[in-house]
Design a protein around this motif. Structure first.
Motif, short mmCIF file in Angstrom:
data_model
loop_
_atom_site.label_atom_id
_atom_site.label_comp_id
_atom_site.label_asym_id
_atom_site.label_seq_id
_atom_site.Cartn_x
_atom_site.Cartn_y
_atom_site.Cartn_z
N LEU A 1 0.85 -1.19 0.00
CA LEU A 1 0.00 0.00 0.00
C LEU A 1 0.89 1.24 0.00
O LEU A 1 1.85 1.31 0.78
N VAL A 2 0.58 2.19 -0.88
CA VAL A 2 1.31 3.46 -0.93
C VAL A 2 0.33 4.58 -0.60
O VAL A 2 -0.75 4.67 -1.19
N ALA A 3 0.74 5.43 0.33
CA ALA A 3 -0.14 6.49 0.82
C ALA A 3 -0.26 7.63 -0.18
O ALA A 3 0.70 7.99 -0.86
N ALA A 4 -1.46 8.22 -0.24
CA ALA A 4 -1.65 9.47 -0.99
C ALA A 4 -1.20 10.64 -0.12
O ALA A 4 -0.73 11.66 -0.63
N ARG A 19 -6.20 6.15 13.29
CA ARG A 19 -6.83 6.82 14.43
C ARG A 19 -8.16 7.49 14.06
O ARG A 19 -8.38 8.67 14.32
N GLY A 20 -9.03 6.70 13.40
CA GLY A 20 -10.38 7.16 13.11
C GLY A 20 -10.55 7.84 11.77
O GLY A 20 -11.68 8.07 11.32
N THR A 21 -9.47 8.19 11.09
CA THR A 21 -9.55 8.81 9.76
C THR A 21 -9.15 7.79 8.71
O THR A 21 -8.12 7.12 8.85
N HIS A 22 -9.96 7.69 7.66
CA HIS A 22 -9.67 6.75 6.58
C HIS A 22 -8.76 7.43 5.56
O HIS A 22 -9.20 8.18 4.71
N GLU A 23 -7.46 7.15 5.69
CA GLU A 23 -6.46 7.74 4.79
C GLU A 23 -6.41 6.95 3.48
O GLU A 23 -6.34 5.73 3.51
N PRO A 24 -6.41 7.65 2.34
CA PRO A 24 -6.42 6.92 1.06
C PRO A 24 -5.07 6.30 0.71
O PRO A 24 -4.02 6.89 0.93
N TYR A 25 -5.15 5.07 0.15
CA TYR A 25 -3.97 4.32 -0.25
C TYR A 25 -4.22 3.67 -1.60
O TYR A 25 -5.36 3.38 -1.96
N PRO A 28 -2.95 -4.88 -8.17
CA PRO A 28 -2.23 -3.60 -8.22
C PRO A 28 -3.04 -2.55 -8.99
O PRO A 28 -3.66 -2.87 -10.01
N GLY A 29 -3.04 -1.34 -8.46
CA GLY A 29 -3.81 -0.26 -9.09
C GLY A 29 -5.18 -0.06 -8.47
O GLY A 29 -5.86 0.93 -8.76
#
Length: 371
Positions: free
Chosen positions: A294-297, A353-359, A343-344
């Motif tokens: 997984l690579v973070a945005a 911590r409660g926030t859905h960070e895009p990956y 992939p993709g």
């Protein structure tokens, strides 16, 4: 019983270099000497020097050494040539992974099994128990060795200054006896960083002299001492599993996407064969959760145990995460539902911590060195 951590033969040297020390698997180990990023980048671009003396060396000897290891481990160890090494695993009867290992065949009937520090005693106990009925001896050699690794593109040139061993002829996953800085060592071309490099098994009393010789030879090439912290980011970028994170007793090698290490074609029974055969059939019929990258945005760093989410549902779990010095972004390895493992694939997040960070889902490894 004393609970104070064990010290490697290089402990005083690490402290003299200003290392930040940490308790790791019951050992006092250098976490970093200066900047983790600088240490990581040195291994990627030049060379890094690691003390790995916490790893667990177990010697297996005797006429039935190969037969014992073929029974005790999931790999085909009898087919390993003298001077070669193999990555393998030791599993429970139920197929759960006890540890991943490197096994070196030193002589016709002598092998060295190298276990992770956290599992060395477990592996030793399991091998000793499984040796019943075999004409073979299992010996705890953890105190017989110090282990120094030099990793990175400059490492062959650095080591050549200190040995007359045929490094050019030494293949990946092979080992040969030689001398380094005038003392006997087993020189192995293995590593856990994604780079070319060598691991040197030697007597503890010789460790400091060899470390200093490597430091002197490597300084002009950019070699610096490196701690466990950058070792973790290096192996993560290289997509290499870490026991306790990507590998556990709750997973079989097939669950971990490493079913290739299980050799059903070898002769005779081995511990876990029946359970692993069922696990292989299950995996073929319905893919288990897959290990992906997984690579973070964004900038927030995922950590082990955080939930992977998609469409408001939990679809997986992060096993390892860190900022990637090479990619310049946070990265993670995670087990996710097979439907989301391509992939993709977008629309995947990590609950930080409660926030859905895009990956974004990517294929492993994140980083491959140029051959």
């Amino acid at each position: 019983m004393s609970t104070s951590p064990r010290l490697t033969a290089l402990d005083a040297l690490h402290r003299s270099l200003g290392a930040t020390m940490t308790d790791f698997a019951g050992w006092d180990m250098p976490l970093r000497y200066g900047s983790e990023r600088d240490e990581h980048n040195a291994v990627r671009t030049a060379a890094g020097l690691f003390d790995l003396s916490h790893m667990g060396e177990i010697t297996v000897t005797g006429p039935d050494a190969a037969a014992l290891l073929d029974f005790a481990l999931v790999g085909n160890i009898g087919s390993v040539g003298v001077g070669r090494a193999r990555y393998t695993m030791i599993c429970q009867e139920d197929g759960g992974i006890l540890d991943d290992l490197i096994v070196y065949r030193l002589q016709e009937s002598e092998y060295m099994v190298v276990a992770n520090a956290s599992n060395a005693q477990v592996v030793l106990d399991a091998l000793a128990a499984r040796a019943a009925g075999f004409d073979a001896e299992v010996r705890d050699d953890r105190d017989a060795y110090a282990l120094i690794a030099v990793q990175g593109p400059a490492s062959p040139g650095i080591l050549k200054q200190l040995t007359d061993a045929d490094l050019d002829g030494l293949k990946y996953y092979a080992g040969l006896p030689g001398t380094v800085a005038g003392v006997p060592a087993l020189i192995a071309r293995t590593g856990y960083t994604g780079e070319d490099g060598f691991e040197l098994f030697l007597a503890p009393e010789h460790a400091e002299g060899v470390w200093r010789a490597l430091t002197d030879a490597g300084a002009p090439e950019g070699l610096i001492p490196c701690g466990l912290s950058c070792r973790d980011t290096l192996r993560l970028e290289a997509g290499m599993p870490l026991y306790g994170h990507e590998l556990t007793t709750a997973l079989t090698p097939f669950d971990a996407g490493l079913g290739r290490v299980v050799k059903f074609e070898k002769e005779g029974d081995f511990v876990g064969r029946a359970a692993l055969s069922e696990a292989a059939e299950r995996a073929a019929a319905k893919a288990p959760r897959k290990l992906v990258g997984l690579v973070a945005a964004g900038r927030r760093v995922p950590r082990a145990g955080m939930a992977v989410v998609a469409g408001g549902e939990v679809v997986g779990e992060v096993t390892s995460g860190a900022p990637s010095p090479t990619l310049g972004k946070p990265i993670a390895m995670a087990y996710v539902d097979a439907a989301l493992a391509e992939p993709g694939t977008g629309g995947v997040g990590v609950d930080v911590r409660g926030t859905h960070e895009p990956y974004e889902v990517v294929a492993l490894p994140f980083y491959k060195r140029q051959k």
